[in-house]
Design a protein around this motif. Structure first.
Motif, mmCIF file in Angstrom:
data_model
loop_
_atom_site.group_PDB
_atom_site.id
_atom_site.type_symbol
_atom_site.label_atom_id
_atom_site.label_comp_id
_atom_site.label_asym_id
_atom_site.label_seq_id
_atom_site.Cartn_x
_atom_site.Cartn_y
_atom_site.Cartn_z
ATOM 1 N N LEU A 94 0.864 -1.069 -0.023
ATOM 2 C CA LEU A 94 0.241 0.008 0.055
ATOM 3 C C LEU A 94 0.920 1.150 0.048
ATOM 4 O O LEU A 94 0.322 2.315 -0.239
ATOM 5 C CB LEU A 94 -0.873 0.013 1.172
ATOM 6 C CG LEU A 94 -2.077 -1.121 1.291
ATOM 7 C CD1 LEU A 94 -2.893 -0.884 2.494
ATOM 8 C CD2 LEU A 94 -2.775 -1.082 0.218
ATOM 9 N N GLY A 95 2.097 0.895 0.199
ATOM 10 C CA GLY A 95 3.032 2.274 0.335
ATOM 11 C C GLY A 95 2.960 2.931 1.523
ATOM 12 O O GLY A 95 3.179 4.006 2.087
ATOM 13 N N TRP A 96 2.395 1.991 2.661
ATOM 14 C CA TRP A 96 2.392 2.632 4.205
ATOM 15 C C TRP A 96 3.598 2.031 4.981
ATOM 16 O O TRP A 96 4.306 1.128 4.418
ATOM 17 C CB TRP A 96 1.069 2.043 4.673
ATOM 18 C CG TRP A 96 -0.189 2.599 4.079
ATOM 19 C CD1 TRP A 96 -0.331 3.191 2.833
ATOM 20 C CD2 TRP A 96 -1.623 2.765 4.526
ATOM 21 N NE1 TRP A 96 -1.534 3.661 2.492
ATOM 22 C CE2 TRP A 96 -2.314 3.524 3.589
ATOM 23 C CE3 TRP A 96 -1.923 2.613 5.927
ATOM 24 C CZ2 TRP A 96 -3.759 3.640 3.914
ATOM 25 C CZ3 TRP A 96 -3.254 2.980 6.094
ATOM 26 C CH2 TRP A 96 -4.086 3.494 5.191
ATOM 27 N N TYR A 97 3.741 2.633 6.089
ATOM 28 C CA TYR A 97 4.684 2.168 6.995
ATOM 29 C C TYR A 97 4.177 2.405 8.419
ATOM 30 O O TYR A 97 3.156 3.280 8.691
ATOM 31 C CB TYR A 97 5.802 2.781 6.523
ATOM 32 C CG TYR A 97 6.131 4.369 7.000
ATOM 33 C CD1 TYR A 97 6.582 4.932 8.241
ATOM 34 C CD2 TYR A 97 5.666 5.348 5.769
ATOM 35 C CE1 TYR A 97 6.902 6.083 8.360
ATOM 36 C CE2 TYR A 97 5.659 6.372 6.190
ATOM 37 C CZ TYR A 97 6.043 7.127 7.536
ATOM 38 O OH TYR A 97 6.284 8.596 7.691
ATOM 39 N N THR A 98 5.063 1.932 9.361
ATOM 40 C CA THR A 98 4.815 2.152 10.690
ATOM 41 C C THR A 98 6.144 2.915 11.312
ATOM 42 O O THR A 98 7.213 2.684 10.704
ATOM 43 C CB THR A 98 4.491 1.015 11.621
ATOM 44 O OG1 THR A 98 5.425 -0.072 11.360
ATOM 45 C CG2 THR A 98 3.317 0.258 11.125
ATOM 46 N N ASP A 99 5.866 3.522 12.331
ATOM 47 C CA ASP A 99 6.874 4.293 12.892
ATOM 48 C C ASP A 99 6.463 4.501 14.676
ATOM 49 O O ASP A 99 5.380 4.377 14.952
ATOM 50 C CB ASP A 99 7.284 5.577 12.473
ATOM 51 C CG ASP A 99 8.387 6.304 12.837
ATOM 52 O OD1 ASP A 99 9.264 5.774 13.432
ATOM 53 O OD2 ASP A 99 8.993 7.564 12.370
ATOM 54 N N LEU A 100 7.635 4.676 15.483
ATOM 55 C CA LEU A 100 7.244 5.047 16.763
ATOM 56 C C LEU A 100 6.955 6.342 16.827
ATOM 57 O O LEU A 100 7.598 7.278 16.541
ATOM 58 C CB LEU A 100 8.466 4.430 17.774
ATOM 59 C CG LEU A 100 8.522 2.949 17.918
ATOM 60 C CD1 LEU A 100 9.710 2.712 18.804
ATOM 61 C CD2 LEU A 100 7.150 2.187 18.647
ATOM 62 N N ALA A 101 5.735 6.469 17.640
ATOM 63 C CA ALA A 101 5.403 8.006 18.082
ATOM 64 C C ALA A 101 6.241 8.571 19.071
ATOM 65 O O ALA A 101 7.041 7.919 19.780
ATOM 66 C CB ALA A 101 3.901 8.028 18.167
ATOM 67 N N ASP A 115 -0.050 6.735 5.940
ATOM 68 C CA ASP A 115 -0.387 6.357 4.751
ATOM 69 C C ASP A 115 0.698 6.829 3.768
ATOM 70 O O ASP A 115 1.755 7.220 3.913
ATOM 71 C CB ASP A 115 -1.641 6.749 4.431
ATOM 72 C CG ASP A 115 -1.663 8.392 4.315
ATOM 73 O OD1 ASP A 115 -0.629 8.984 4.134
ATOM 74 O OD2 ASP A 115 -2.824 8.997 4.244
ATOM 75 N N ALA A 116 0.351 6.262 2.389
ATOM 76 C CA ALA A 116 1.336 6.596 1.327
ATOM 77 C C ALA A 116 1.515 8.246 1.387
ATOM 78 O O ALA A 116 2.581 8.563 0.697
ATOM 79 C CB ALA A 116 0.679 6.222 -0.102
ATOM 80 N N ASP A 117 0.604 9.183 1.518
ATOM 81 C CA ASP A 117 1.017 10.594 1.714
ATOM 82 C C ASP A 117 1.793 10.873 2.930
ATOM 83 O O ASP A 117 1.848 12.221 3.297
ATOM 84 C CB ASP A 117 -0.367 11.132 1.365
ATOM 85 C CG ASP A 117 -0.916 11.054 0.007
ATOM 86 O OD1 ASP A 117 0.057 10.867 -1.002
ATOM 87 O OD2 ASP A 117 -1.986 10.997 0.019
ATOM 88 N N ASP A 118 2.340 10.026 3.633
ATOM 89 C CA ASP A 118 2.975 10.146 4.930
ATOM 90 C C ASP A 118 2.037 10.929 6.061
ATOM 91 O O ASP A 118 2.633 11.315 6.895
ATOM 92 C CB ASP A 118 4.188 11.221 4.531
ATOM 93 C CG ASP A 118 5.364 11.102 5.651
ATOM 94 O OD1 ASP A 118 5.537 9.980 6.405
ATOM 95 O OD2 ASP A 118 5.930 12.138 5.910
#
Length: 142
Positions: free
Chosen positions: A88-95, A104-107
């Motif tokens: 999907l062009g998505w990713y996870t990150d730690l807040a 999402d794909a648009d960051d």
């Protein structure tokens, strides 16, 4: 749903596909798994082949592209694995507060990933043509 006046619909295919139906996801396309169609009884295949030939003859003047079809389901964002997120062009990150944040794909951060569903790729549960005949088994009546 049948017309209470008893009149036949003038848009039966649209009526059928506007209801939830396997392979009719989205508004623009109907997908029929080849392995299942080729496993239907001979008479059904003959009629369906004739209908497809009629469709292709009627719209043969259009420049048809090739299509790529992939299996997908509406899944909760929080349940997606890395491969689904990548597709999907998505990713996870730690807040900053340490919790997992989905982007999402648009960051953009995804609000409420535990309740938001997206159309995500899944492994196709329909056997491929190479698997041979798939025995038809009618769905239970409701």
């Amino acid at each position: 749903m049948p017309d209470p006046t008893g009149r036949a619909s003038t848009t039966p295919l649209r009526d059928y596909l506007d209801r939830p139906a396997p392979g009719a996801a989205g508004e623009d396309y109907l997908v029929v798994p080849r392995s299942l169609a080729q496993s239907m009884p001979l008479r059904w295949q003959q009629v369906f082949t004739g209908l497809l030939a009629d469709l292709h003859d009627a719209y043969g003047h259009l420049s048809w592209p090739e299509y790529q079809v992939g299996a997908a389901r509406r899944e909760l964002v929080a349940d997606l694995d890395d491969d689904q997120l990548d597709a999907l062009g998505w990713y996870t990150d730690l807040a900053p507060d340490g919790h997992l944040e989905f982007h999402d794909a648009d960051d953009r951060p995804v609000a409420d990933p535990e309740h938001q569903r997206v159309l995500a790729p899944v492994q196709d549960p329909i056997p491929p043509v190479s698997a041979g005949r798939v025995e038809p088994r009618p769905a239970p009546r409701r």
